[in-house]
Design a protein around this motif. Structure first.
Motif, mmCIF file in Angstrom:
data_model
loop_
_atom_site.group_PDB
_atom_site.id
_atom_site.type_symbol
_atom_site.label_atom_id
_atom_site.label_comp_id
_atom_site.label_asym_id
_atom_site.label_seq_id
_atom_site.Cartn_x
_atom_site.Cartn_y
_atom_site.Cartn_z
ATOM 1 N N VAL A 163 0.843 -1.190 0.000
ATOM 2 C CA VAL A 163 0.000 0.000 0.000
ATOM 3 C C VAL A 163 0.879 1.242 0.000
ATOM 4 C CG1 VAL A 163 -0.175 -0.115 2.519
ATOM 5 C CG2 VAL A 163 -1.852 1.191 1.247
ATOM 6 N N THR A 164 0.452 2.284 -0.699
ATOM 7 C CA THR A 164 1.214 3.526 -0.708
ATOM 8 C C THR A 164 0.946 4.321 0.564
ATOM 9 O OG1 THR A 164 -0.510 4.853 -1.768
ATOM 10 C CG2 THR A 164 1.014 3.659 -3.222
ATOM 11 N N GLY A 165 1.835 5.266 0.848
ATOM 12 C CA GLY A 165 1.666 6.113 2.020
ATOM 13 C C GLY A 165 0.444 7.004 1.948
ATOM 14 N N VAL A 166 -0.127 7.159 0.755
ATOM 15 C CA VAL A 166 -1.333 7.981 0.613
ATOM 16 C C VAL A 166 -2.489 7.377 1.407
ATOM 17 C CG1 VAL A 166 -3.006 8.912 -1.043
ATOM 18 C CG2 VAL A 166 -0.584 8.843 -1.629
ATOM 19 N N ALA A 167 -2.451 6.064 1.628
ATOM 20 C CA ALA A 167 -3.492 5.426 2.447
ATOM 21 C C ALA A 167 -3.458 5.952 3.872
ATOM 22 C CB ALA A 167 -3.306 3.911 2.440
ATOM 23 N N PHE A 168 -2.291 6.401 4.311
ATOM 24 C CA PHE A 168 -2.192 7.033 5.627
ATOM 25 C C PHE A 168 -2.772 8.443 5.564
ATOM 26 C CE2 PHE A 168 0.107 9.718 8.679
ATOM 27 C CZ PHE A 168 -0.165 9.052 9.860
ATOM 28 N N THR A 169 -2.477 9.163 4.490
ATOM 29 C CA THR A 169 -2.963 10.536 4.345
ATOM 30 C C THR A 169 -4.485 10.589 4.263
ATOM 31 O OG1 THR A 169 -0.950 10.971 3.053
ATOM 32 C CG2 THR A 169 -2.632 12.693 3.070
#
Length: 453
Positions: A163-169
């Motif tokens: 998963v990309t860090g955008v999932a955190f954002t």
């Protein structure tokens, strides 16, 4: 505290809040592709710029951190870039070409990729059996990708998840984690990823890969002009945080009253001058598992001194009359959150061979997933090793069915890994006085036979 109660973003902000009180942002640049935050001590962090309404941005670092929780995607981007600035010295510089070198992806795996990882997809496809890509960006999405709403349906069956860090954002990471509990390997990578120990804590992710800015002057110019991370090649470094080791525990079930065996607690029955509990603890420790929890109930006051003598933890199940499932749940709730798997061991199986524990443990180290059970004469036996992704399912099982029903529900599926072992002890429990006497007689006969030799 479960993820549903406290989100991952809350945990990371809390971990940085004290330090943030003493810092301000020197500069905040919201670019077309990336957002850059430079702190007053020179540390810098980036995050993908998500579209949202622009509003006043504070300079106090603590206030900037709080923006990561904002429902406004653009402000959340600023908050996450601030988090990444504070974490910019975390992790180790990655000297390799691609993070895939650190990923546990196998030829039998079904792998999910969530977010824009276009360069990585062919590399994963060359290693895995099947690759499923989820992407909502219409500029990137195609007939070969799946939309976000399909994640809940498809992720539970995946062996590895990237998963990309955008999932955190965008705060989808908590749901993704809840849908991928049974995955053997999970990684969060990309420039927006916060390289925080909180990400790997409690078995959330096995690999975290982010980006460190090495030249803030160049980064400012590139991001102001609408450039992205690829335009900063040579002025950034990849950083990684790898979860160092897997944590295993054993739960020994010893809460029953022993009514069918003369009222003697089974844990205190003896074989060759050793109690069942002592025999079981020693075999588990010899296999390499030292974190052992004994669940006691009836006659707890008689068993607890032995637990202290054996230097194992104990917990009392006050509701032991409700059956074995209540003891299993008591044990699971007493474990630390970062446990990856447990041996589940009824105390009344003293004849299980020591090598059986070792064989099951080795199988789990190889597979790092699922439920592993010994099989003797075509029947499942004890002990079983259960990965943490199945704990919630066991806790919610019907009382009458218990954990064994959960295990049997996976027969014929990849979740249940069966090991054929020549160990009748995996099927020989001691429930009655008659069974105990037969067991003692069997051992006496074996001893006589060995003496004649």
């Amino acid at each position: 505290m479960s993820l549903s109660v406290k989100m991952l973003v809350d945990e990371i902000i809390e971990s940085l809040a004290e330090e943030a009180k003493y810092h301000k942002a020197k500069e905040v640049i919201v670019g077309l592709r990336q957002t850059l935050v430079i702190l007053d001590d020179g540390r810098a962090g980036v995050n993908m710029t998500l579209r949202g309404n622009y509003s006043q941005i504070p300079s106090a670092a603590l206030e900037l951190l709080q923006l990561a929780k904002s429902p406004n995607p653009l402000l959340a981007s600023v908050g996450c870039a601030t988090i990444n600035a504070f974490l910019s010295k975390n992790g180790e510089d990655f000297a390799g070409n691609e993070e895939i070198e650190l990923m546990d992806i196998r030829t039998t795996d079904r792998v999910a990729i969530i977010g824009n990882m276009t360069p990585l997809i062919p590399q994963v496809q060359s290693r895995a059996k099947e690759v499923i890509v989820f992407e909502d960006n219409q500029l990137i999405a195609s007939k070969e990708t799946f939309p976000w709403w399909a994640e809940k349906l498809m992720l539970p069956d995946c062996d590895a998840v990237l998963v990309t860090g955008v999932a955190f954002t965008n705060k989808s990471v908590d749901e993704i984690l809840s849908w991928t509990k049974k995955a053997r390997f999970r990684a969060m990578i990309g420039p927006s990823t916060p390289v925080s120990p909180n990400i790997t804590r409690a078995g959330r992710f096995d690999l975290v890969g982010g980006t460190r800015i090495t030249n803030t002057k160049i980064a400012k110019a590139v991001i102001k002009s609408g450039g992205g991370i690829r335009d900063l090649k040579g002025f950034t470094k990849k950083t990684v945080l790898v979860r160092s080791r897997q944590k295993l525990s054993a739960i020994i079930l010893a809460a029953g009253a022993g009514n069918r065996i003369g009222g003697i607690p089974k844990a205190l029955l003896t074989l060759q001058d050793k109690t069942f509990l002592e025999i079981t603890v020693q075999k588990i420790k010899n296999a390499g598992v030292n974190d052992i929890l004994v669940v006691v109930g009836a006659d707890a006051e008689k068993i607890l001194p032995l637990c202290r003598e054996l230097r194992v933890r104990a917990v009392v199940n006050d509701n032991w009359q409700a059956g074995m499932l209540s003891s299993i749940i008591t044990g699971l709730e007493a474990l630390p959150q970062d446990i990856d798997a447990i041996f589940l061991v009824p105390v009344d199986f003293p004849l299980v061979k020591p090598e059986t524990y070792s064989a099951i443990l080795e199988a789990w180290k190889k597979e790092r997933r699922g439920i592993i059970s010994p099989v003797y004469n075509g029947k499942l036996g004890h002990p079983v090793l259960i990965s943490s992704g199945y704990f919630d399912e066991i806790k919610s099982a019907p009382r009458e069915a218990g954990a064994r029903a959960v295990i049997h529900s996976y027969e014929g599926k990849k979740d249940l890994i069966l090991i054929q072992l020549d160990d009748p002890g995996t099927r020989e429990d001691v429930d009655t006085e008659e069974q105990y006497e037969k067991l003692l007689a069997k051992l006496r006969a074996q001893n006589k036979k060995s003496k004649k030799k």
